[in-house]
Structure formats: C-alpha cells, structure tokens
Design an enzyme around this catalytic site. Structure first.
Site, mmCIF file in Angstrom:
data_model
loop_
_atom_site.group_PDB
_atom_site.id
_atom_site.type_symbol
_atom_site.label_atom_id
_atom_site.label_comp_id
_atom_site.label_asym_id
_atom_site.label_seq_id
_atom_site.Cartn_x
_atom_site.Cartn_y
_atom_site.Cartn_z
ATOM 1 N N HIS A 100 0.796 -1.278 0.019
ATOM 2 C CA HIS A 100 0.029 -0.008 0.049
ATOM 3 C C HIS A 100 1.024 1.290 0.060
ATOM 4 O O HIS A 100 2.106 1.232 0.659
ATOM 5 C CB HIS A 100 -1.149 -0.021 1.223
ATOM 6 C CG HIS A 100 -0.396 0.177 2.511
ATOM 7 N ND1 HIS A 100 -0.042 1.543 3.159
ATOM 8 C CD2 HIS A 100 -0.157 -0.854 3.473
ATOM 9 C CE1 HIS A 100 0.527 1.018 4.403
ATOM 10 N NE2 HIS A 100 0.499 -0.065 4.589
ATOM 11 N N ASP A 102 -0.446 4.281 0.448
ATOM 12 C CA ASP A 102 -0.911 5.495 1.684
ATOM 13 C C ASP A 102 0.065 5.297 3.120
ATOM 14 O O ASP A 102 0.241 4.244 3.349
ATOM 15 C CB ASP A 102 -2.317 5.485 1.847
ATOM 16 C CG ASP A 102 -2.995 3.943 2.317
ATOM 17 O OD1 ASP A 102 -2.438 3.093 1.652
ATOM 18 O OD2 ASP A 102 -3.662 4.013 3.242
ATOM 19 N N ASP A 133 6.282 1.571 7.201
ATOM 20 C CA ASP A 133 4.693 1.261 6.880
ATOM 21 C C ASP A 133 4.382 1.864 5.605
ATOM 22 O O ASP A 133 3.906 2.954 6.023
ATOM 23 C CB ASP A 133 3.978 1.553 8.068
ATOM 24 C CG ASP A 133 2.811 1.037 7.950
ATOM 25 O OD1 ASP A 133 2.322 0.083 7.104
ATOM 26 O OD2 ASP A 133 1.829 1.374 8.737
ATOM 27 N N GLU A 167 -5.088 1.465 2.420
ATOM 28 C CA GLU A 167 -5.043 0.470 3.304
ATOM 29 C C GLU A 167 -5.108 0.842 4.739
ATOM 30 O O GLU A 167 -5.822 0.197 5.535
ATOM 31 C CB GLU A 167 -3.673 -0.239 3.027
ATOM 32 C CG GLU A 167 -3.519 -1.459 3.901
ATOM 33 C CD GLU A 167 -2.843 -1.211 5.396
ATOM 34 O OE1 GLU A 167 -3.161 -2.394 6.126
ATOM 35 O OE2 GLU A 167 -2.453 -0.184 5.665
ATOM 36 N N GLU A 168 -4.724 2.155 5.095
ATOM 37 C CA GLU A 168 -4.734 2.433 6.363
ATOM 38 C C GLU A 168 -6.068 2.808 6.908
ATOM 39 O O GLU A 168 -6.458 3.043 8.013
ATOM 40 C CB GLU A 168 -3.987 3.673 6.588
ATOM 41 C CG GLU A 168 -2.291 3.655 6.279
ATOM 42 C CD GLU A 168 -1.559 2.810 7.463
ATOM 43 O OE1 GLU A 168 -2.418 2.584 8.420
ATOM 44 O OE2 GLU A 168 -0.500 2.292 7.329
ATOM 45 N N GLU A 191 4.414 -6.023 4.945
ATOM 46 C CA GLU A 191 4.268 -5.200 5.956
ATOM 47 C C GLU A 191 5.459 -5.206 6.927
ATOM 48 O O GLU A 191 6.277 -6.111 6.954
ATOM 49 C CB GLU A 191 3.112 -5.279 6.724
ATOM 50 C CG GLU A 191 1.797 -5.164 6.084
ATOM 51 C CD GLU A 191 1.320 -3.669 6.136
ATOM 52 O OE1 GLU A 191 2.102 -2.830 6.462
ATOM 53 O OE2 GLU A 191 0.212 -3.203 5.833
ATOM 54 N N HIS A 391 3.839 4.378 12.371
ATOM 55 C CA HIS A 391 3.088 5.192 12.710
ATOM 56 C C HIS A 391 3.606 6.076 13.796
ATOM 57 O O HIS A 391 2.904 6.873 14.489
ATOM 58 C CB HIS A 391 1.687 4.601 13.355
ATOM 59 C CG HIS A 391 1.036 3.767 12.391
ATOM 60 N ND1 HIS A 391 -0.337 3.700 12.677
ATOM 61 C CD2 HIS A 391 1.172 3.080 10.974
ATOM 62 C CE1 HIS A 391 -1.020 2.987 11.374
ATOM 63 N NE2 HIS A 391 0.093 2.697 10.823
#
Length: 425
Positions: A100, A102, A133, A167-168, A191, A391
């Site tokens: 992903h 995003d 991530d 995805e997030e 991931e 994150h």
C-alpha cells in the site's frame, strides 16, 4: 553461477539505486487523499521494467456496495490504484505482491528530529513517514522483480505487483483490485514484520458507543446523571470483555503477544461546560478480531456486553448505550502453517539468512484478509521494518533489511512461479 548467486550479486551492485527509489517514495508524502505523486514514482518504475500496467481510479458502485467495503471516503479521484504484471510463460503458479502506498499523517512535526518526509539516511537507516509502513517493503518487492528481470530469468507463473491506496483506512484499494479480477495462487504482503512470517493476521473494526446521561447544574449535580461516569462504567465492562476474549486465545502463534485481540479506547468526548452535568458521552475505539473469527460474531460479543452492562445499572437499563460500527474495518486472515507458500518463503529465508524464520500471528490488521477472504488468495505477511516504528515519530527502516527481504522474496518468486531454466532456486 546459479540463480540465487545472480540475484544476490545484482542486489549488491544496485543498492544505491534501490536506496534512492525508497528515498523518492518517502519524500512524496502520500497521506490519505494525496497518494498520486508517490504512485507516479511507482508507475515510472514499472514502465522502466517493461511491466504491463493497469492504472485506474477506484470508487465505482460495485466497490462501494460490496459488504467488505468500509471507508468514509467516497471520492478517490486523482489518486489511482496501480497494478503491474510480469507475465509468465505458462505452467507455473502465480503470485500477488501487494503493497500500500498510503501513509498515516505525520502528527506534530515538532516531535520529529528531522522533516518527516526528508528520507534522511543515517547509520544505515532511512527515516521518514512511511519508510517502514510500508514503502520499504514495496521497494523490496520492486527490487525482487527487477533483479529477476535484469538477469534474464523467465518465469512460468505470473507476478502481479500491486500498489494500492486506502489500506490505512480499511483496504478499499485492495478490495478494488480483487473486484477488478486480480487473484493468484498466493500472495505476499511486505508489511513491517521484523522479518517474521505471519500466516495469520488479526482483524479489527472501529466502534462508537453513545452513553446517555441527564443534564443538571454542577452545583446540584445530584439532580442529574453524569454521562461521563456512566461511560466509565461501560469502559470497565469493555476491559472485562477484552480479558475474557483473550483467555480463549490458545493459538501458539500468539504466545509472545501480551494481548492478542485488544479492545482499545482511542477517543472519548463529552460535556460542553465545566459547571454542567454532561448528558452525553461518546466512546470510540478499536476491537481486535481473531484470525479464525467472524466479524459479525465479534460485533455480537461487544453488543451483548453492552446489553448485560445496561441490565445491571438502573439508569442504563432505561437508557441503554447505543453502539455504531463505523470507519476502519480489516478482515482477519488465517493460513495453515504448512501451506506451500509458507514452505517456500521459509526455505528462501533460511537460504539467505542461514536460520529458520520466526513465525507468529500479526498483532494488527492488513489487507491480507481481503485477499484471502474475498479474493480466495492464500496470503503470507512478511517484510522489512520494525513493527514498533510504524506510525511513530522518527519512523525509520534498516536499509539492510530492505535488501535482505528483496533477496528472500526474489528466491521465493523463482521457486513459487517456476523458471524455464528448471524447477527451484
């Protein structure tokens, strides 16, 4: 020189180019709704590799009305999904490589040592939002494919590279790719797993609970019912439910995870005036779902918990808390540990690292549940990056891990898809 040695040599000789690609992706801050510039970097790379490209904007009625669709975003214009296919010669197994593009917002920039989208490199680490991530993992996928292409190996099975949005926020990008017809004999999602193999992934969903009170003047608060106090009672019951649900988790893949399927309270708001008794309190949180659990079953457990809590409180019995399932939702994933894809990845890992990989269950949701439950594609989550850095401020990834993961994934592709030079690595 065998295929593995050729892959290893190519990756060693192209570390600078691979690092620059990751740096470019991190510098294109692709926060939700602004994924297009980073996708442009992906598209240009795939074109240079000679891959067959499919670029489209998601959001058609088929997607939005699908039971697995969950997003408060309905307009995806200008921020496309990208799928690039390396077509095989036929007769081999196919694989989806899903990443992903995003990333989550950077938060308070004052907490960062450097610009969150700098792509700064220090001591073998590349820093920036999205580095771990999961742009580092995406670059591992692209490097694995490029190595195979560059040294002239012809695969039998198709390799389907996906760079998806959303995805997030619940996986709408991957769901759109599934509904567009993309499926395969197996899938790898890189991931940040700390280079562990995750055949199982926790699912999760967001909830909003409204707890009613009765307003009154703060000086005579006994004439009212404080919604905050009632919400505290509800939260205590949610903590009890979390404990009960986790007592039932006996899967050894969760043995090193203190709370396999947490219930997290992420937000609470109530009241408008310090001298008033608040008449409403709203609790928002995230409920973890076990890999083999149905989402509806988990929903019912929380709803039943609220009903039971209300029966034991005179006020809540007359004014029961109301729950709403909203926002993010990630389907769980569950793959047998002896699945052939697990075997191939494990053997490739051992070839590169000289030891067997650690195998655990994912402590968070991924797009793996959509690929496996909706797309009927077996999924293993495996990639570079420290889970705890995702994150977080000063997010980073080890460049060595990016290239190690690329080597492992390249060998797995050769074994899984098969080659015209002969079976195996």
């Amino acid at each position: 020189m065998n295929d593995h040695a050729k892959v290893k040599q190519w990756l060693e000789e192209n570390k600078q180019r691979g690092t620059r690609l990751l740096q470019q992706l991190v510098q294109e801050g692709s926060i939700r709704g602004n994924e297009s510039s980073a996708q442009a970097v992906i598209i240009e790379k795939c074109r240079k590799l000679g891959l067959t490209l499919d670029i489209w904007e998601i959001g058609k009625e088929q997607l939005i009305k699908h039971p697995a669709f969950c997003s408060d975003r309905k307009d995806f214009s200008g921020n496309p999904n990208v799928v690039a296919v390396l077509k095989g010669t036929g007769g081999g197994r196919s694989v989806i490589l899903n990443g992903h593009i995003d990333v989550v917002p950077e938060g308070d920039r004052n907490d960062w040592e450097h610009d969150p989208f700098s792509g700064r490199i220090e001591d073998g680490k590349l820093f920036g939002r999205g580095s771990t991530d999961m742009k580092g993992g995406t670059v591992s996928l692209l490097l694995a494919m490029e190595a195979i292409i560059a040294i002239g190996i012809k695969l039998k099975g198709d390799v389907i590279f996906q760079s998806v949005i959303e995805e997030e926020s619940g996986g709408a990008g991957t769901l759109a790719a599934v509904l567009r017809g993309y499926s395969a004999d197996g899938a790898i999602i890189p991931e940040p797993t700390n280079m562990k193999l995750f055949p199982k992934q926790q699912g999760s969903m967001w909830f909003r609970i409204s707890v009613k009170g009765r307003s009154a003047h703060g000086g005579t608060r006994y004439e009212g019912v404080n919604a905050i106090e009632k919400a505290m009672y509800v939260m205590t019951k949610l903590q009890e439910l979390e404990k009960l649900r986790n007592l039932n988790i006996e899967d050894p893949l969760y043995s090193k995870i203190p709370i396999p399927i947490p219930i997290n309270i992420g937000k609470i708001y109530s009241g408008e005036w310090p001298s008033s008794v608040p008449d409403i309190a709203v609790i928002e949180g995230r409920m973890g779902v076990a890999p083999d659990e149905e989402m509806k079953s988990a929903e019912k457990e929380l709803e039943d918990c609220l009903k039971e809590a209300a029966q034991n409180d005179p006020w809540l019995k007359k004014n029961p808390p109301q729950v709403e399932w909203f926002g993010g939702r990630w389907l769980p994933g569950d793959l047998e540990q002896d699945h052939p894809l697990m075997t191939v990845l494990s053997e490739s890992f051992e070839t590169v690292k000289g030891k067997q990989p650690a195998v655990e269950a994912s402590p968070w949701g991924t797009d793996g549940g959509i690929l496996s439950k909706v797309g009927n594609t077996p999924v293993v989550v495996f990639g570079p990056g420290v889970t705890e850095a995702a994150h977080d401020v000063n997010e980073f990834i080890s460049l060595e891990e990016v290239f190690d993961a690329a080597e492992i994934i390249a060998l797995a592709i050769l074994e899984w898809c098969g080659t015209n030079q002969g079976e195996g690595k």
